[in-house]
Design an enzyme around this catalytic site. Structure first.
Site, PDB file in Angstrom:
ATOM      1  N   SER A 149      51.278  53.769  24.185  1.00  0.00           N
ATOM      2  CA  SER A 149      52.240  54.189  25.198  1.00  0.00           C
ATOM      3  C   SER A 149      53.150  55.312  24.662  1.00  0.00           C
ATOM      4  CB  SER A 149      53.028  52.963  25.675  1.00  0.00           C
ATOM      5  OG  SER A 149      53.724  53.243  26.855  1.00  0.00           O
ATOM      6  N   GLU A 244      45.738  50.743  35.042  1.00  0.00           N
ATOM      7  CA  GLU A 244      46.961  51.388  34.564  1.00  0.00           C
ATOM      8  C   GLU A 244      47.340  52.582  35.433  1.00  0.00           C
ATOM      9  OE1 GLU A 244      47.936  52.099  30.591  1.00  0.00           O
ATOM     10  OE2 GLU A 244      46.209  51.050  29.763  1.00  0.00           O
ATOM     11  N   HIS A 274      48.261  47.923  30.901  1.00  0.00           N
ATOM     12  CA  HIS A 274      48.947  48.764  29.926  1.00  0.00           C
ATOM     13  C   HIS A 274      49.119  48.046  28.578  1.00  0.00           C
ATOM     14  CE1 HIS A 274      51.345  52.176  28.775  1.00  0.00           C
ATOM     15  NE2 HIS A 274      52.366  51.410  28.462  1.00  0.00           N
TER      16      HIS A 274
END
Lengths: 302, 302
Positions: A149, A244, A274
């Site tokens: 991320s 996602e 995610h």
């Protein structure tokens, strides 16, 4: 089946979704940090992992080592959390199991978070930690750089910073569910909105405002690495789930890096959400994704 | 070095580029077919491969088997050549070495070519060959389906056709340098034009006119599989070179299939050109790509 059978934990990603739904994201940065530490660390680190804190040139870090892992090779890891949450604690199970799969030592970095420490504070921490690691006598070619991320965003930015400084970069990159476009222009922000249990556009806007407030330009490739010049970047594995909103951050990154002659492997994992390798303790696809990442890293770190 | 040293074959992809430059693509379909057979088969099949022709329900085919390969598992292969050229001969080295890497038998299909046999002739041949193979007692789950360029287009179309017919599809797909968009809307048709030695937009327009002449609609997902519904498609490996005008045909395909919850792996190979595994006899990256394809196929064909 008798009553109560519906409360038995489901297998796989549905159980992770249920766990997350039971701990929704609160308002407030402090509360969000507590919550991410809780949901990230809901299952503990394996008993056979050894770890110790380390001061990485003024930045908090943590070494970890699985049995049989090679301590002279290092997976340096940047946690996710939108540059505003996440920690060594929240991502300990992820980083340590990634090190086991890669059969090398890990160094997790606790960089400073926004909004207290906006861009470029995390970059400065990443550079300091990288130089600390190199100063330990670890060759750049013995280092894999990973992140999920926002941590993947930071990993990409660090490679750009190192190249600009004329310093050798890592042997390879491993990016899980990367957040690469802080202009939020990806098509899957809309098309996957209903399917993604964690990441939605208003939340990303909050994060981007906190990390890169106006007048910072979010098209700056150091802020949105999707727009970076990738020439000379090392081989890169990108892993992303099909559920996602950030799917297009990953697929566009793969296309851009590949066009720049970077050796890219993109894996899209059906139904995964995610940063799903976080929950590898109870998620087979999390373990498999780490195993694939480990194989990739071992191909490039010699 | 004495005189003449410049004529010594260079290593790797530059040598392949030089070989191709010395045999430019002629005008005329018959001449182009001869030329693709020549440049594809410039290096012969390995001595240890056994092969035999087979009539696949009216469609010419060729079995091949490498030492140690498992004959009860089959890699069915569709050659490229823009639906207008290419043959079992041109792609024999590619198909046979792919079978070695996958450790299974191959069945290469000599489907009918345009412009004499435009869409949907190749689809009918592909279906006939698939049903022939199933009729040999080979379970669908024991079949991997592969193709390069237009052959990858045909492989995707066959899976759509089988799904529409309610028939079980292959265990996995392997697509090298796939041509997925006959509307020719990919951005890399422009950005990679100078880098690609083989595939340029005017040539693709000729091919598309020959294979899918007006009034056929090239947005039809059976003609441009990029626009297909991929639900229920099997795990898919896509391999593409960074020096390809068709790079965006591959990256957009990966994004679309992944969004549809297909397990997708996309590999982008630096400096590689269209369908580079053809020249595996003299190209290390060709051999490595086939080895990766073989690993992928073995993960899914049981």
């Amino acid at each position: 089946m008798g009553n109560g059978s519906r409360t038995v934990a489901k297998d796989g990603i549905d159980a992770i979704r249920a766990m997350l739904a039971a701990k929704p994201r609160p308002v407030g940065w402090a509360e969000r940090r507590v919550r991410l530490d809780e949901v990230g660390a809901v299952w503990p680190v394996a008993d056979d992992i050894s770890g110790e804190p380390v001061d990485c040139g003024g930045v908090p870090g943590e070494w970890s080592l699985a049995p049989g892992a090679e301590p002279s090779r290092v997976l340096m890891f940047f946690h996710g959390g939108g540059y505003c949450a996440g920690s060594i604690v929240s991502h300990r199970r992820l980083a340590t199991e990634a090190g086991r799969a890669a059969r090398m030592r890990t160094l997790a970095i606790g960089y400073h978070l926004a909004p207290e420490h906006p861009y470029p504070a995390a970059h400065e921490d990443a550079l300091a930690a990288w130089r600390f690691l190199r100063g330990q006598g670890i060759a750049a070619g013995a280092i894999a750089l990973g992140g999920d991320s926002a941590g993947a965003n930071l990993a990409l930015a660090l490679v750009s910073r190192l190249r600009a400084a004329g310093e050798e970069g890592p042997a390879c990159l491993w990016l899980a569910s990367p957040w690469t476009d802080l202009t939020l222009s990806g098509s899957t922000l809309t098309t996957k909105d209903a399917d993604d249990p964690l990441i939605h556009k208003p939340y990303l806007e909050e994060l981007a405002d906190a990390y890169a407030p106006a007048p910072l330009d979010r098209t700056d490739p150091l802020i949105s690495p999707l727009f970076a010049d990738f020439s000379g970047f090392p081989p890169t594995l990108i892993q992303v789930g099909s559920a996602e909103t950030l799917l297009a951050d990953a697929t566009r990154l793969a296309a851009a890096m590949g066009a720049a002659e970077v050796a890219v492997t993109l894996e899209i994992w059906p139904r995964m959400i995610h940063a799903w390798p976080l929950w590898n303790a109870r998620l087979e696809e999390g373990r498999k994704a780490l195993e694939r990442a480990g194989e990739f890293v071992r191909d490039w770190v010699r």
